[in-house]
Design a protein around this motif. Structure first.
Motif, PDB file in Angstrom:
ATOM      1  N   LEU A  53      -6.533 -12.790  30.446  1.00 53.09           N
ATOM      2  CA  LEU A  53      -6.481 -13.883  29.484  1.00 53.09           C
ATOM      3  C   LEU A  53      -5.608 -13.513  28.300  1.00 53.09           C
ATOM      4  O   LEU A  53      -4.805 -14.331  27.832  1.00 53.09           O
ATOM      5  CB  LEU A  53      -7.881 -14.263  29.011  1.00 53.09           C
ATOM      6  CG  LEU A  53      -7.946 -15.388  27.977  1.00 53.09           C
ATOM      7  CD1 LEU A  53      -7.332 -16.677  28.519  1.00 53.09           C
ATOM      8  CD2 LEU A  53      -9.381 -15.625  27.550  1.00 53.09           C
ATOM      9  N   ALA A  54      -5.730 -12.292  27.816  1.00 57.81           N
ATOM     10  CA  ALA A  54      -4.899 -11.845  26.693  1.00 57.81           C
ATOM     11  C   ALA A  54      -3.420 -11.906  27.069  1.00 57.81           C
ATOM     12  O   ALA A  54      -2.583 -12.355  26.268  1.00 57.81           O
ATOM     13  CB  ALA A  54      -5.293 -10.437  26.274  1.00 57.81           C
ATOM     14  N   ALA A  55      -3.084 -11.484  28.277  1.00 53.96           N
ATOM     15  CA  ALA A  55      -1.696 -11.538  28.730  1.00 53.96           C
ATOM     16  C   ALA A  55      -1.210 -12.984  28.808  1.00 53.96           C
ATOM     17  O   ALA A  55      -0.092 -13.293  28.393  1.00 53.96           O
ATOM     18  CB  ALA A  55      -1.548 -10.850  30.080  1.00 53.96           C
ATOM     19  N   ALA A  56      -2.056 -13.876  29.322  1.00 52.73           N
ATOM     20  CA  ALA A  56      -1.680 -15.292  29.421  1.00 52.73           C
ATOM     21  C   ALA A  56      -1.512 -15.932  28.042  1.00 52.73           C
ATOM     22  O   ALA A  56      -0.685 -16.820  27.854  1.00 52.73           O
ATOM     23  CB  ALA A  56      -2.719 -16.050  30.229  1.00 52.73           C
ATOM     24  N   MET A  57      -2.304 -15.464  27.071  1.00 49.76           N
ATOM     25  CA  MET A  57      -2.223 -15.993  25.700  1.00 49.76           C
ATOM     26  C   MET A  57      -1.131 -15.307  24.887  1.00 49.76           C
ATOM     27  O   MET A  57      -0.854 -15.708  23.764  1.00 49.76           O
ATOM     28  CB  MET A  57      -3.561 -15.813  24.989  1.00 49.76           C
ATOM     29  CG  MET A  57      -4.682 -16.662  25.539  1.00 49.76           C
ATOM     30  SD  MET A  57      -6.265 -16.293  24.769  1.00 49.76           S
ATOM     31  CE  MET A  57      -5.981 -16.845  23.082  1.00 49.76           C
ATOM     32  N   LYS A  58      -0.515 -14.264  25.464  1.00 52.51           N
ATOM     33  CA  LYS A  58       0.522 -13.476  24.798  1.00 52.51           C
ATOM     34  C   LYS A  58       0.013 -12.802  23.527  1.00 52.51           C
ATOM     35  O   LYS A  58       0.669 -12.813  22.487  1.00 52.51           O
ATOM     36  CB  LYS A  58       1.757 -14.330  24.515  1.00 52.51           C
ATOM     37  CG  LYS A  58       2.425 -14.839  25.774  1.00 52.51           C
ATOM     38  CD  LYS A  58       3.649 -15.653  25.469  1.00 52.51           C
ATOM     39  CE  LYS A  58       4.391 -16.027  26.706  1.00 52.51           C
ATOM     40  NZ  LYS A  58       3.898 -17.138  27.444  1.00 52.51           N
ATOM     41  N   ILE A  59      -1.207 -12.236  23.624  1.00 52.72           N
ATOM     42  CA  ILE A  59      -1.788 -11.445  22.549  1.00 52.72           C
ATOM     43  C   ILE A  59      -2.324 -10.159  23.174  1.00 52.72           C
ATOM     44  O   ILE A  59      -2.461 -10.071  24.391  1.00 52.72           O
ATOM     45  CB  ILE A  59      -2.918 -12.190  21.796  1.00 52.72           C
ATOM     46  CG1 ILE A  59      -4.059 -12.563  22.740  1.00 52.72           C
ATOM     47  CG2 ILE A  59      -2.378 -13.414  21.068  1.00 52.72           C
ATOM     48  CD1 ILE A  59      -5.264 -13.182  22.057  1.00 52.72           C
ATOM     49  N   SER A  60      -2.624  -9.188  22.347  1.00 51.53           N
ATOM     50  CA  SER A  60      -3.148  -7.928  22.878  1.00 51.53           C
ATOM     51  C   SER A  60      -4.621  -8.090  23.266  1.00 51.53           C
ATOM     52  O   SER A  60      -5.329  -8.924  22.692  1.00 51.53           O
ATOM     53  CB  SER A  60      -3.006  -6.818  21.834  1.00 51.53           C
ATOM     54  OG  SER A  60      -3.931  -7.007  20.793  1.00 51.53           O
ATOM     55  N   PRO A  61      -5.076  -7.291  24.221  1.00 56.80           N
ATOM     56  CA  PRO A  61      -6.496  -7.338  24.582  1.00 56.80           C
ATOM     57  C   PRO A  61      -7.406  -7.002  23.398  1.00 56.80           C
ATOM     58  O   PRO A  61      -8.494  -7.552  23.274  1.00 56.80           O
ATOM     59  CB  PRO A  61      -6.632  -6.294  25.691  1.00 56.80           C
ATOM     60  CG  PRO A  61      -5.270  -6.161  26.261  1.00 56.80           C
ATOM     61  CD  PRO A  61      -4.320  -6.405  25.117  1.00 56.80           C
ATOM     62  N   GLN A  62      -6.949  -6.128  22.513  1.00 58.37           N
ATOM     63  CA  GLN A  62      -7.742  -5.774  21.337  1.00 58.37           C
ATOM     64  C   GLN A  62      -7.891  -6.970  20.398  1.00 58.37           C
ATOM     65  O   GLN A  62      -8.956  -7.186  19.819  1.00 58.37           O
ATOM     66  CB  GLN A  62      -7.105  -4.596  20.577  1.00 58.37           C
ATOM     67  CG  GLN A  62      -7.097  -3.299  21.342  1.00 58.37           C
ATOM     68  CD  GLN A  62      -5.931  -3.185  22.329  1.00 58.37           C
ATOM     69  OE1 GLN A  62      -5.046  -4.037  22.391  1.00 58.37           O
ATOM     70  NE2 GLN A  62      -5.943  -2.136  23.125  1.00 58.37           N
ATOM     71  N   TYR A  63      -6.819  -7.750  20.257  1.00 61.63           N
ATOM     72  CA  TYR A  63      -6.880  -8.925  19.394  1.00 61.63           C
ATOM     73  C   TYR A  63      -7.807  -9.982  20.003  1.00 61.63           C
ATOM     74  O   TYR A  63      -8.587 -10.621  19.301  1.00 61.63           O
ATOM     75  CB  TYR A  63      -5.481  -9.499  19.152  1.00 61.63           C
ATOM     76  CG  TYR A  63      -5.452 -10.511  18.045  1.00 61.63           C
ATOM     77  CD1 TYR A  63      -5.521 -10.107  16.716  1.00 61.63           C
ATOM     78  CD2 TYR A  63      -5.364 -11.870  18.314  1.00 61.63           C
ATOM     79  CE1 TYR A  63      -5.501 -11.025  15.688  1.00 61.63           C
ATOM     80  CE2 TYR A  63      -5.343 -12.792  17.300  1.00 61.63           C
ATOM     81  CZ  TYR A  63      -5.407 -12.372  15.981  1.00 61.63           C
ATOM     82  OH  TYR A  63      -5.402 -13.290  14.966  1.00 61.63           O
ATOM     83  N   LEU A  64      -7.737 -10.165  21.323  1.00 59.49           N
ATOM     84  CA  LEU A  64      -8.643 -11.101  21.988  1.00 59.49           C
ATOM     85  C   LEU A  64     -10.085 -10.655  21.796  1.00 59.49           C
ATOM     86  O   LEU A  64     -10.956 -11.481  21.523  1.00 59.49           O
ATOM     87  CB  LEU A  64      -8.324 -11.219  23.480  1.00 59.49           C
ATOM     88  CG  LEU A  64      -9.258 -12.128  24.284  1.00 59.49           C
ATOM     89  CD1 LEU A  64      -9.242 -13.556  23.750  1.00 59.49           C
ATOM     90  CD2 LEU A  64      -8.896 -12.102  25.753  1.00 59.49           C
ATOM     91  N   ASN A  65     -10.329  -9.358  21.897  1.00 64.77           N
ATOM     92  CA  ASN A  65     -11.668  -8.845  21.681  1.00 64.77           C
ATOM     93  C   ASN A  65     -12.142  -9.146  20.260  1.00 64.77           C
ATOM     94  O   ASN A  65     -13.294  -9.525  20.051  1.00 64.77           O
ATOM     95  CB  ASN A  65     -11.699  -7.343  21.959  1.00 64.77           C
ATOM     96  CG  ASN A  65     -13.091  -6.788  21.972  1.00 64.77           C
ATOM     97  OD1 ASN A  65     -13.725  -6.699  20.924  1.00 64.77           O
ATOM     98  ND2 ASN A  65     -13.564  -6.422  23.140  1.00 64.77           N
ATOM     99  N   ALA A  66     -11.246  -8.995  19.279  1.00 59.51           N
ATOM    100  CA  ALA A  66     -11.599  -9.307  17.893  1.00 59.51           C
ATOM    101  C   ALA A  66     -11.897 -10.795  17.730  1.00 59.51           C
ATOM    102  O   ALA A  66     -12.816 -11.183  17.006  1.00 59.51           O
ATOM    103  CB  ALA A  66     -10.467  -8.886  16.959  1.00 59.51           C
ATOM    104  N   LEU A  67     -11.144 -11.654  18.423  1.00 61.89           N
ATOM    105  CA  LEU A  67     -11.412 -13.097  18.383  1.00 61.89           C
ATOM    106  C   LEU A  67     -12.780 -13.406  18.983  1.00 61.89           C
ATOM    107  O   LEU A  67     -13.555 -14.190  18.433  1.00 61.89           O
ATOM    108  CB  LEU A  67     -10.336 -13.872  19.155  1.00 61.89           C
ATOM    109  CG  LEU A  67      -8.948 -13.943  18.542  1.00 61.89           C
ATOM    110  CD1 LEU A  67      -7.969 -14.537  19.547  1.00 61.89           C
ATOM    111  CD2 LEU A  67      -8.965 -14.770  17.281  1.00 61.89           C
ATOM    112  N   MET A  68     -13.075 -12.756  20.111  1.00 55.45           N
ATOM    113  CA  MET A  68     -14.326 -13.035  20.809  1.00 55.45           C
ATOM    114  C   MET A  68     -15.539 -12.507  20.056  1.00 55.45           C
ATOM    115  O   MET A  68     -16.621 -13.063  20.158  1.00 55.45           O
ATOM    116  CB  MET A  68     -14.277 -12.467  22.224  1.00 55.45           C
ATOM    117  CG  MET A  68     -13.300 -13.199  23.114  1.00 55.45           C
ATOM    118  SD  MET A  68     -13.243 -12.559  24.784  1.00 55.45           S
ATOM    119  CE  MET A  68     -14.879 -12.978  25.361  1.00 55.45           C
ATOM    120  N   ASN A  69     -15.372 -11.431  19.296  1.00 59.72           N
ATOM    121  CA  ASN A  69     -16.487 -10.851  18.556  1.00 59.72           C
ATOM    122  C   ASN A  69     -16.614 -11.383  17.139  1.00 59.72           C
ATOM    123  O   ASN A  69     -17.481 -10.937  16.395  1.00 59.72           O
ATOM    124  CB  ASN A  69     -16.375  -9.323  18.538  1.00 59.72           C
ATOM    125  CG  ASN A  69     -16.653  -8.741  19.904  1.00 59.72           C
ATOM    126  OD1 ASN A  69     -17.585  -9.159  20.574  1.00 59.72           O
ATOM    127  ND2 ASN A  69     -15.846  -7.801  20.319  1.00 59.72           N
TER     128      ASN A  69
END
Length: 83
Positions: free
Chosen positions: A51-67
């Protein structure tokens, strides 16, 4: 108890309830629910990394969004919707 879940009735107050989504409130809860559902259905983009790759963001940033450490903006929501 399973029949209550199948019919979508809240056994506590008798109201109709969306048991499949369990009424997530936050962006992270919604994304986690959608990823679990995609994984069980065998659909692509079923992990946070994908999902992070599809959104063109880092997995760490996606994790920060989700948390809840970061707030999603319109571009994040649009990218997640079209992933």
């Amino acid at each position: 108890m399973e029949s209550i879940y199948e019919h979508g009735v809240n056994w506590r107050n008798g109201e109709i309830y969306n048991w499949s989504m369990a009424d997530p409130k936050t962006f992270g809860e919604r994304v986690a629910w959608l990823l679990r559902r995609r994984r069980t259905d065998g659909l692509p983009v079923s992990s946070q990394k994908e999902l992070a790759a599809a959104m063109k963001i880092s997995p760490q940033y996606l994790n920060a969004l989700m948390n809840g450490r970061r707030a999603p903006n319109v571009q994040h929501l649009r990218a997640a919707a079209f992933a």
